[in-house]
Design a protein around this motif. Structure first.
Motif, PDB file in Angstrom:
ATOM      1  N   TRP A  30       0.836  -1.213   0.000  1.00  0.00           N
ATOM      2  CA  TRP A  30       0.000   0.000   0.000  1.00  0.00           C
ATOM      3  C   TRP A  30       0.864   1.254   0.000  1.00  0.00           C
ATOM      4  N   PHE A  31       1.919   1.261   0.805  1.00  0.00           N
ATOM      5  CA  PHE A  31       2.820   2.417   0.874  1.00  0.00           C
ATOM      6  C   PHE A  31       3.484   2.669  -0.477  1.00  0.00           C
ATOM      7  N   LEU A  32       3.975   1.631  -1.113  1.00  0.00           N
ATOM      8  CA  LEU A  32       4.632   1.803  -2.408  1.00  0.00           C
ATOM      9  C   LEU A  32       3.645   2.218  -3.489  1.00  0.00           C
ATOM     10  N   ARG A  33       2.435   1.695  -3.417  1.00  0.00           N
ATOM     11  CA  ARG A  33       1.426   2.048  -4.424  1.00  0.00           C
ATOM     12  C   ARG A  33       1.014   3.511  -4.306  1.00  0.00           C
ATOM     13  N   GLU A  34       0.849   3.998  -3.067  1.00  0.00           N
ATOM     14  CA  GLU A  34       0.431   5.374  -2.859  1.00  0.00           C
ATOM     15  C   GLU A  34       1.504   6.377  -3.270  1.00  0.00           C
ATOM     16  N   ASN A  35       2.769   5.957  -3.203  1.00  0.00           N
ATOM     17  CA  ASN A  35       3.868   6.883  -3.513  1.00  0.00           C
ATOM     18  C   ASN A  35       4.570   6.544  -4.821  1.00  0.00           C
ATOM     19  N   ARG A  36       3.935   5.755  -5.668  1.00  0.00           N
ATOM     20  CA  ARG A  36       4.575   5.301  -6.897  1.00  0.00           C
ATOM     21  C   ARG A  36       4.945   6.464  -7.809  1.00  0.00           C
ATOM     22  N   ASN A  37       4.090   7.493  -7.866  1.00  0.00           N
ATOM     23  CA  ASN A  37       4.370   8.636  -8.740  1.00  0.00           C
ATOM     24  C   ASN A  37       5.551   9.458  -8.263  1.00  0.00           C
ATOM     25  N   LEU A  38       5.917   9.338  -6.987  1.00  0.00           N
ATOM     26  CA  LEU A  38       7.019  10.126  -6.442  1.00  0.00           C
ATOM     27  C   LEU A  38       8.351   9.397  -6.516  1.00  0.00           C
ATOM     28  N   MET A  39       8.318   8.136  -6.891  1.00  0.00           N
ATOM     29  CA  MET A  39       9.531   7.315  -6.802  1.00  0.00           C
ATOM     30  C   MET A  39      10.173   7.106  -8.164  1.00  0.00           C
ATOM     31  N   ASN A  40      11.381   7.648  -8.312  1.00  0.00           N
ATOM     32  CA  ASN A  40      12.219   7.270  -9.436  1.00  0.00           C
ATOM     33  C   ASN A  40      13.183   6.188  -8.959  1.00  0.00           C
ATOM     34  N   ASN A  41      14.146   5.816  -9.785  1.00  0.00           N
ATOM     35  CA  ASN A  41      15.065   4.736  -9.408  1.00  0.00           C
ATOM     36  C   ASN A  41      15.844   5.066  -8.133  1.00  0.00           C
ATOM     37  N   GLU A  42      16.258   6.318  -8.010  1.00  0.00           N
ATOM     38  CA  GLU A  42      17.064   6.705  -6.852  1.00  0.00           C
ATOM     39  C   GLU A  42      16.266   6.599  -5.555  1.00  0.00           C
ATOM     40  N   THR A  43      15.064   7.182  -5.554  1.00  0.00           N
ATOM     41  CA  THR A  43      14.266   7.155  -4.324  1.00  0.00           C
ATOM     42  C   THR A  43      13.798   5.745  -3.990  1.00  0.00           C
ATOM     43  N   LEU A  44      13.485   4.942  -5.022  1.00  0.00           N
ATOM     44  CA  LEU A  44      13.049   3.569  -4.756  1.00  0.00           C
ATOM     45  C   LEU A  44      14.178   2.759  -4.128  1.00  0.00           C
ATOM     46  N   LEU A  45      15.409   2.971  -4.606  1.00  0.00           N
ATOM     47  CA  LEU A  45      16.556   2.277  -4.017  1.00  0.00           C
ATOM     48  C   LEU A  45      16.739   2.669  -2.557  1.00  0.00           C
ATOM     49  N   ILE A  46      16.659   3.971  -2.267  1.00  0.00           N
ATOM     50  CA  ILE A  46      16.841   4.438  -0.892  1.00  0.00           C
ATOM     51  C   ILE A  46      15.737   3.894   0.009  1.00  0.00           C
ATOM     52  N   VAL A  47      14.493   3.908  -0.475  1.00  0.00           N
ATOM     53  CA  VAL A  47      13.375   3.396   0.330  1.00  0.00           C
ATOM     54  C   VAL A  47      13.548   1.904   0.595  1.00  0.00           C
ATOM     55  N   ALA A  48      13.924   1.138  -0.441  1.00  0.00           N
ATOM     56  CA  ALA A  48      14.086  -0.313  -0.277  1.00  0.00           C
ATOM     57  C   ALA A  48      15.188  -0.639   0.723  1.00  0.00           C
ATOM     58  N   LEU A  49      16.343   0.023   0.594  1.00  0.00           N
ATOM     59  CA  LEU A  49      17.441  -0.241   1.523  1.00  0.00           C
ATOM     60  C   LEU A  49      17.097   0.250   2.927  1.00  0.00           C
ATOM     61  N   GLY A  50      16.358   1.361   3.003  1.00  0.00           N
ATOM     62  CA  GLY A  50      15.930   1.833   4.320  1.00  0.00           C
ATOM     63  C   GLY A  50      15.014   0.842   5.004  1.00  0.00           C
ATOM     64  N   LEU A  51      14.056   0.268   4.253  1.00  0.00           N
ATOM     65  CA  LEU A  51      13.168  -0.737   4.830  1.00  0.00           C
ATOM     66  C   LEU A  51      13.949  -1.983   5.242  1.00  0.00           C
ATOM     67  N   CYS A  52      14.946  -2.352   4.432  1.00  0.00           N
ATOM     68  CA  CYS A  52      15.793  -3.503   4.770  1.00  0.00           C
ATOM     69  C   CYS A  52      16.493  -3.280   6.108  1.00  0.00           C
ATOM     70  N   CYS A  53      17.122  -2.125   6.253  1.00  0.00           N
ATOM     71  CA  CYS A  53      17.845  -1.837   7.501  1.00  0.00           C
ATOM     72  C   CYS A  53      16.884  -1.717   8.675  1.00  0.00           C
ATOM     73  N   LEU A  54      15.691  -1.143   8.443  1.00  0.00           N
ATOM     74  CA  LEU A  54      14.704  -1.026   9.512  1.00  0.00           C
ATOM     75  C   LEU A  54      14.289  -2.393  10.032  1.00  0.00           C
ATOM     76  N   MET A  55      13.997  -3.318   9.114  1.00  0.00           N
ATOM     77  CA  MET A  55      13.593  -4.652   9.547  1.00  0.00           C
ATOM     78  C   MET A  55      14.750  -5.380  10.211  1.00  0.00           C
ATOM     79  N   ALA A  56      15.986  -5.101   9.770  1.00  0.00           N
ATOM     80  CA  ALA A  56      17.151  -5.708  10.423  1.00  0.00           C
ATOM     81  C   ALA A  56      17.249  -5.249  11.875  1.00  0.00           C
ATOM     82  N   VAL A  57      16.985  -3.960  12.116  1.00  0.00           N
ATOM     83  CA  VAL A  57      17.011  -3.436  13.487  1.00  0.00           C
ATOM     84  C   VAL A  57      15.899  -4.063  14.318  1.00  0.00           C
ATOM     85  N   VAL A  58      14.694  -4.132  13.744  1.00  0.00           N
ATOM     86  CA  VAL A  58      13.566  -4.741  14.468  1.00  0.00           C
ATOM     87  C   VAL A  58      13.872  -6.192  14.803  1.00  0.00           C
TER      88      VAL A  58
END
Length: 756
Positions: free
Chosen positions: A208-236
């Motif tokens: 849902w989060f990715l679908r709602e923000n799809r228009n705002l995400m280019n390759n750079e922002t999608l990479l940062i969001v994906a790696l950020g989610l990866c690190c967040l789940m690693a911390v959790v």
């Protein structure tokens, strides 16, 4: 100017050496993983003749990040849908192989007199074949599209998933030193809780989060969001007691269910390659030649153990899953090596301080040797089968083939297996939860109460006996239902009627549930008695057999099922678990050895720009093109007029030999490399036409500039700021200043003959 930090110096050394060594290994057509290991050895303190890293601690931090991103990428390739499509066969094979190889590894470790934790971790390492190395070997040998390769990859996917669970369990064993059944049960419950959270978040929040923000995400922002989610789940994950790698894998699996999964895989690939390289280099840094020399015999013994173990036990595992002897041998021989997960498990053991320093370099050496032998083992499978076929009596070969099954499941049979497996999984989980809840309640509430009622020390034994017996009686309806449910269902009856080969898988499901049920009785005995393990196992199995034979428990089970199962089956869960939605291309016509495979069209393929009708794929190879995947488009049932584009993914249907020939052609029919590409650079030149120029009085069409000299007139200067586009019928005049573009050699020829 101040000096660079040691971390930058070390990183420069690592990447330069790794780049040079991997180029060499690429030229030698060896796996890059081995190149990284060799680079690590060259820059390690154990190599006195070369430069070595200064700060190993920082490198290990980066290596931990590498493990995290490796498992994140693995999660991106995994989804629940893949597991559901596999059916029971890969599950049976992977459980058999992992259990057998773990026991074999533990026994070998004990034979060398190694410590208990060393043996346990060694068993875990030997059970993990390398997905990366096997995939690469299949690709290089041109076997990736053959059916047995698909079976191996299915098993490897499940093996990787179980490796994640194994890491969590090994951590629990290591931290608990000598954990009892309660600690292990708590670890399993924690994993279950985390995986349920994974499912809920994966279905709702992240997509849902990715679908709602799809228009705002280019390759750079999608990479940062994906790696950020990866690190967040690693911390959790670390906060709840698991490893960061497990959390990264979970987030990768969540993102694998989103539409953006393919794009994220492409974007994350360079990051994974960088940090993954650092991880494997750090592994090579731990290789001490002195240790390898001291443990030369154990290394050789472990290599032989892996080769023979996977060839024999792996073959048996695939036969139990329903494969013929020939197919099972090809699958088993292909898995005779260990790879990246062995390193990760060894890193876990070292970080927890529970294994000896010698084990890491020993496992690395074993991995290197078995990796080199992998292509030879894959090639050796068929000759070994032919030798067996000649030496063994024909009757034995027929029986072995019947054990594995001389044909594959039909579409109807696969649907029945899928339905049976889903229902058994649901019932097992539900009754396990109920049994665990009752057991926990009796141990935490009733047992202390009985100890207060019987306070004297000599009566504590009676308190334990009363509690144990009552607990077993209370959970016995659940345990019986867990073991007996669906054993006489229409699905089981239909499967048994269709083929004798289904007997072993069905028996396996019953034995598996008996083991789970016996674990509950064993846990109760272990908590309340001081019996030996052998006696407790005997009591547990006898109790389960009595429950299975009891008619009164059968009535109680039915009554309790009506009370609990109906409440637990919400509409959403029922749709997800018992849904009628079937995967695309379910049933690959395996009864005729026909299946579907994917093929990528190379960028420089000679097929690009041609129609399917021109390529005559059906008459040349005997395969049928069912679909073409192009970007976000899917062209189903293409016609002969459909044009092939570079980068297309073609889905073709055929048998192993036909698909092999088709794959070989699509890889080799490419445009030859231009060895003089540097001379093909285009240049822009100015030409001034004098009275003697042969172009005077001719039009652009008549000049032959394009046809004879392969050049193009861009425009003519007429005193304006911009060039004037020349009309094709305009005649060249004396003094015209024209601009021409073309290759250097062609321009020289043109100017030599037509200009001053």
């Amino acid at each position: 100017m101040s000096e660079l930090p040691s971390l930058i110096n070390d990183l420069a050394l690592i990447l330069v050496v790794a780049g040079a060594v991997t180029l060499l290994f690429k030229k030698l057509k060896q796996p890059l993983v081995l190149g990284y290991l060799m680079a690590g050895f060259l820059v390690s303190p154990h190599m006195p003749y070369t430069m070595s890293v200064v700060d190993e601690a920082n490198i290990h931090v980066w290596a931990d990040i590498g493990v995290m991103f490796l498992l994140f990428s693995l999660g991106l390739d995994f989804s629940f849908k893949k597991i559901l499509k596999m059916g029971m066969s890969p599950v049976i094979a992977v459980c058999t192989i992992i259990f057998s190889m773990m026991m074999l590894g533990i026994c070998v470790g004990h034979a060398f007199g190694w410590g208990k934790m060393d043996c346990i971790f060694l068993g875990g390492m030997l059970a993990m074949s390398s997905t990366t190395i096997i995939y690469k070997a299949f690709d290089e040998l041109g076997l990736r599209q053959q059916r047995f390769a698909g079976l191996v990859m299915s098993v490897l996917i499940l093996e990787d998933i179980l490796a994640i669970v194994m890491m969590v369990m090994l951590s629990a064993i290591a931290v608990g030193n000598n954990p009892d059944g309660g600690q292990m049960a708590m670890s399993v419950l924690k994993i279950g809780f985390f995986l349920i959270l994974w499912f809920v978040v994966g279905i709702f929040l992240i997509p849902w989060f990715l679908r709602e923000n799809r228009n705002l995400m280019n390759n750079e922002t999608l990479l940062i969001v994906a790696l950020g989610l990866c690190c967040l789940m690693a911390v959790v994950s670390t906060k709840v007691g698991f490893s960061s790698a497990f959390g990264a894998f979970v987030m990768g699996s969540i993102l694998a269910e989103t539409i953006e999964a393919d794009k994220i895989i492409r974007l994350v690939e360079p990051v994974k390659n960088l940090f993954g390289a650092i991880f494997f280099v750090s592994v090579g840094m731990l290789v001490d030649p002195a240790i390898l020399a001291r443990y030369a015999f154990p290394i050789l013994a472990l290599v032989v153990t892996i080769l023979l173990g996977q060839c024999i036990l792996g073959t048996c595992g695939f036969m139990l899953s329903g494969q013929t002897l020939k197919t099972a041998m090809r699958c088993g021989f292909s898995m005779a090596q260990i790879g990246e997960f062995a390193f990760i498990i060894a890193s876990l053991g070292l970080s927890l301080g529970v294994i000896g320093d010698f084990l890491y370099p020993v496992v690395v050496a074993v991995s290197v040797i078995t990796t080199f032998l992998t292509p030879y083992m894959i090639r050796a499978a068929e000759p070994c089968y032919q030798t067996l076929e000649r030496r063994l009596p024909k009757k034995w070969i027929r029986r072995l083939d019947h054990l594995g099954g001389t044909r594959e499941s039909t579409v109807k049979e696969k649907n029945e297996w899928k339905s049976l497996f889903r229902q058994l999984a649901l019932y097992t989980v539900i009754y396990s939860i109920l049994s665990a809840a009752v057991t926990a309640l009796m141990m935490t509430v009733f047992l202390p109460f009985m100890q207060r009622v019987l306070p004297e020390e000599r009566f504590h034994w009676w308190a334990n006996i009363i509690t144990g017996v009552l607990t077993v009686l209370l959970i016995s309806p659940f345990l019986r239902a867990m073991v007996m449910k669906k054993n006489h269902s229409p699905e089981v009856h239909s499967l048994l009627t269709q083929s004798r080969m289904n007997r072993l898988p069905i028996l396996f499901t019953i034995l598996f549930r008996i083991v789970i049920a016996a674990e509950f009785v064993f846990y109760i005995c272990n908590q309340l008695t001081q019996f030996t393990n052998a006696l407790m196992i005997t009591i547990a199995l006898l109790a389960i057999l009595v429950m299975m034979a009891s008619r009164s428990l059968k009535k109680q089970s039915i009554t309790l099922e009506r009370m609990f199962i109906q409440n637990l089956r919400s509409r959403d869960i029922e749709e997800q678990v018992h849904g009628k939605k079937k995967p695309l291309f379910e049933g690959h016509l395996l009864d005729r050895d026909i299946h579907i495979s994917d093929f990528d069209v190379p960028e420089d393929s000679t097929w690009a720009g041609k129609r399917l009708g021109q390529l005559r794929i059906g008459s040349r190879f005997g395969v049928h093109v069912s679909s073409i995947l192009r970007g976000m488009q899917r062209l189903n049932i293409p016609t002969g007029n459909t044009v092939i584009f570079p980068g297309d993914r073609i889905q073709a249907i055929g048998n192993d030999e036909q698909l092999h020939q088709f794959g070989h052609a699509i890889r080799t029919e490419i445009v030859p490399e231009d060895t003089e590409i540097e001379k093909r650079e285009m240049h822009l030149r100015k030409m001034v036409l004098d009275a003697d120029s042969p172009l005077i009085g001719k039009s652009l069409k008549q000049s032959g500039i394009r046809e004879e000299y392969n050049c193009m007139v861009v425009g003519v200067e007429e005193g304006q700021q911009d060039l004037t586009i020349i009309d094709a019928d305009r005649l060249f005049e004396k003094g015209d200043i024209i601009w021409v573009v073309g290759e250097s050699e062609n321009l020289q020829r043109l100017m030599a003959t037509t200009a001053v």
